[in-house]
Design an enzyme around this catalytic site. Structure first.
Site, PDB file in Angstrom:
ATOM      1  N   GLU A  56      49.454  29.548  52.952  1.00 36.09           N
ATOM      2  CA  GLU A  56      50.903  29.767  53.108  1.00 36.09           C
ATOM      3  C   GLU A  56      51.406  29.567  54.532  1.00 36.09           C
ATOM      4  OE1 GLU A  56      51.739  33.639  51.455  1.00 36.09           O
ATOM      5  OE2 GLU A  56      51.072  33.049  49.458  1.00 36.09           O
TER       6      GLU A  56
ATOM      7  N   ASN B 195      46.060  26.143  50.836  1.00 37.39           N
ATOM      8  CA  ASN B 195      46.599  26.792  49.633  1.00 37.39           C
ATOM      9  C   ASN B 195      48.030  27.263  49.887  1.00 37.39           C
ATOM     10  OD1 ASN B 195      45.966  27.913  46.939  1.00 37.39           O
ATOM     11  ND2 ASN B 195      46.150  29.930  47.914  1.00 37.39           N
TER      12      ASN B 195
ATOM     13  N   HIS C 273      52.554  30.460  40.785  1.00 37.11           N
ATOM     14  CA  HIS C 273      53.120  31.715  40.288  1.00 37.11           C
ATOM     15  C   HIS C 273      54.498  31.383  39.711  1.00 37.11           C
ATOM     16  CE1 HIS C 273      50.015  34.192  42.098  1.00 37.11           C
ATOM     17  NE2 HIS C 273      50.222  33.623  43.274  1.00 37.11           N
TER      18      HIS C 273
ATOM     19  N   GLU D 165      46.137  30.262  41.552  1.00 39.80           N
ATOM     20  CA  GLU D 165      46.603  31.647  41.321  1.00 39.80           C
ATOM     21  C   GLU D 165      47.562  31.694  40.143  1.00 39.80           C
ATOM     22  OE1 GLU D 165      48.081  33.461  44.941  1.00 39.80           O
ATOM     23  OE2 GLU D 165      46.525  32.515  46.164  1.00 39.80           O
TER      24      GLU D 165
ATOM     25  N   ASP E 295      49.853  32.356  37.257  1.00 37.10           N
ATOM     26  CA  ASP E 295      50.388  33.364  36.336  1.00 37.10           C
ATOM     27  C   ASP E 295      51.822  32.995  36.020  1.00 37.10           C
ATOM     28  OD1 ASP E 295      51.562  34.239  38.729  1.00 37.10           O
ATOM     29  OD2 ASP E 295      50.751  36.272  38.646  1.00 37.10           O
TER      30      ASP E 295
HETATM   31  C1  XIL Z   1      48.257  39.470  46.103  1.00 36.98           C
HETATM   32  C2  XIL Z   1      47.365  40.427  45.324  1.00 36.98           C
HETATM   33  O1  XIL Z   1      47.342  40.020  43.991  1.00 36.98           O
HETATM   34  C3  XIL Z   1      47.877  41.842  45.447  1.00 36.98           C
HETATM   35  O2  XIL Z   1      46.953  42.739  44.873  1.00 36.98           O
HETATM   36  C4  XIL Z   1      48.112  42.204  46.911  1.00 36.98           C
HETATM   37  O3  XIL Z   1      48.703  43.466  46.983  1.00 36.98           O
HETATM   38  C5  XIL Z   1      48.987  41.184  47.582  1.00 36.98           C
HETATM   39  O4  XIL Z   1      48.416  39.892  47.439  1.00 36.98           O
HETATM   40  N1  XIL Z   1      49.566  34.669  47.244  1.00 36.98           N
HETATM   41  C6  XIL Z   1      48.231  34.840  47.576  1.00 36.98           C
HETATM   42  C7  XIL Z   1      47.501  36.017  47.064  1.00 36.98           C
HETATM   43  O5  XIL Z   1      47.651  33.943  48.202  1.00 36.98           O
HETATM   44  O6  XIL Z   1      46.524  36.458  47.965  1.00 36.98           O
HETATM   45  C8  XIL Z   1      48.428  37.151  46.731  1.00 36.98           C
HETATM   46  O7  XIL Z   1      47.657  38.205  46.118  1.00 36.98           O
HETATM   47  C9  XIL Z   1      49.528  36.676  45.826  1.00 36.98           C
HETATM   48  C10 XIL Z   1      50.351  35.604  46.506  1.00 36.98           C
END
Ligand code: XIL
Length: 444
Positions: free
Chosen positions: A156, A199, A235, A264, A266
């Site tokens: 990020e 990422n 996401h 990631e 979802d």
């Molecule tokens: C999130 C986790 O799922 C949570 O448990 C934590 O509190 C915050 O981070 N982008 C990412 C992940 O790269 O590491 C993040 O994970 C979600 C967004």
């Protein structure tokens, strides 16, 4: 590459005895996310939290369905180096050893990120910060050297919106744009076997932010900065749905010569709408040959970081949701909601690879039919007094006559739809010039 098994024996009878004792392989049905994805040459992973591994439903679902894990928080800077030089790996080690014990890959997440960063890091001046960043990367990657499939080296680093600019962070603000390149170079030196990924989120479609990442990756490839993959967090929710150009965006990155991974995933929602979006994402990955795997951001809605949005494949009671069925069907699996599997088929074709006075090498090419397969078997019939002296890339067993060998994969027999593999064998002619006959191919 398939495990090479070479059989040597003075007589076919002895070969038969040896091979029968050693041949043990059962093809797995593609009825889980992991096995169906393997049939497509991909992994299917999930984020895992160490503190849930002791919950039996959690562990059972994880172990049954997934072939890769990403520690959800345990490898982040605040978890691994809360004070300068004070490294703690215990929770992450728990996840790594759980995965290793079950043959799962591990994604490392994440080395350099503005978030979940302990406050001591942001107080450092530039030279010190640079040293701390490189030390953090080196310490973590050395601790798990050779054990991590892919590392999210930098997470990020770009701003949302139309600017295409880098995000403000201690690293960006004090070290400038070059911190990303430096992090990747340090990472390559620390564990040359790990794939090194950039990422990010909101880079899933073609937009100003993904354009900026694209330009960076292109520049890295042109200048030989070590980068192997780009992770797309993915996401999604109703305000940020799967973009229409998702596949095209994955493809343009892959065309730069990097792997792409969905890291990631979802998708908030429920029912058929959620299922359809999941299906779209999986199909996009399968359509891009360098999309090497998909990770969902959690096993169950119960523990999702945004559990109110029920964004995962298993509900809070670990029941598979319609989204699960859609993913399995898109992967060509045979279980769940159906509609995917059936029609496992393959063909076997023979060619002679090399010949000499009293022998030859035969080669058989196995090609999957219109759907992915998880195993195959075929036969090769020789004419006496010819004898097989070696077999490679497969496991063979002989019938009583010693003339017919049944051949199956030595271990993973998965092939994507239309994909091929081959095995070979050496034959002593013993005076016969006959060509072996290959039987039909049976797929599972
Ligand atoms: C999130 C986790 O799922 C949570 O448990 C934590 O509190 C915050 O981070 N982008 C990412 C992940 O790269 O590491 C993040 O994970 C979600 C967004």
């Amino acid at each position: 590459m398939y495990l090479t098994r070479v059989l040597r024996a003075a007589t076919a009878g002895l070969v038969a005895a040896t091979a029968l004792a050693a041949a043990a392989h059962t093809a797995e049905a593609a009825d889980t996310l992991g096995s169906a994805a393997a049939g497509q040459g991909r992994y299917f992973g999930t984020a895992v939290a160490a503190n849930h591994l002791g919950e039996s439903d959690y562990a059972a679902t994880l172990d049954r369905e997934f072939t890769s894990v990403t520690p959800e928080n345990e490898m982040k800077w605040d978890a691994t180096e809360p004070t300068r030089g004070g490294f703690t790996f215990t929770s992450a080690d728990q996840i790594v050893s759980h995965a290793q014990g079950r043959g799962m890959d591990v994604r490392g997440h994440t080395l350099v990120w503005h978030s979940q960063l302990p406050s001591w890091v942001s107080t450092l001046a530039a030279a010190d910060l640079r040293a701390a960043m490189n030390d953090h990367i080196t310490q973590l990657m050395t601790h798990w050297k050779g054990e991590i499939h892919s590392w999210d080296v930098v997470n990020e680093a770009f701003q949302d919106g139309s600017s295409g600019a880098r995000r403000s962070s201690p690293f960006q603000d004090k070290l400038g744009d070059g911190f990303i390149e430096e992090a990747f170079r340090t990472a390559r030196a620390a564990d040359p076997a790990a794939e090194l990924c950039y990422n990010d989120y909101n880079t899933d479609g073609v937009n100003a932010k993904s354009d900026a990442v694209y330009a960076m990756v292109k520049d890295f490839k042109a200048r030989g900065v070590p980068i192997d993959c780009v992770g797309f967090q993915s996401h999604f929710n109703s305000a940020s749905p799967v973009p229409a150009d998702y596949q095209a965006n994955l493809q343009r990155f892959a065309d730069l010569g990097v792997d792409v991974q969905i890291t990631e995933l979802d998708i908030e929602g429920s029912g058929t709408a959620q299922a359809a979006s999941y299906g779209t994402v999986v199909k996009a990955c399968l359509a891009v040959s360098r999309c090497t795997g998909i990770t969902v951001w959690g096993v169950t809605d119960k523990y999702s970081w945004r559990s109110g949005g029920t964004p995962l494949l298993f509900d809070a009671d670990y029941a598979a949701k319609p989204a699960y069925d859609a993913v399995l069907a898109a992967l060509g699996g045979t279980g769940g909601g159906g509609g995917g599997g059936g029609g496992a088929a393959c063909t076997a074709t023979y060619s002679t690879d090399a010949q000499w006075n009293d022998g030859y090498n035969g080669k058989v090419t196995i090609t999957a039919g219109d759907s992915a397969i998880s195993g195959w078997t075929t036969t090769v019939t020789l004419t006496a007094p010819q004898q097989v002296t070696a077999v490679w890339n497969a496991t063979a067993t002989w019938d009583g006559s010693g003339n017919v060998m049944t051949v199956e994969p030595s271990w993973n027999g998965s092939l994507a739809a239309g994909a091929s593999t081959s095995f070979g064998f050496t034959v002593a002619k013993n005076g016969s010039g006959a060509v072996p006959a290959v039987g039909t191919c049976a797929a599972s």
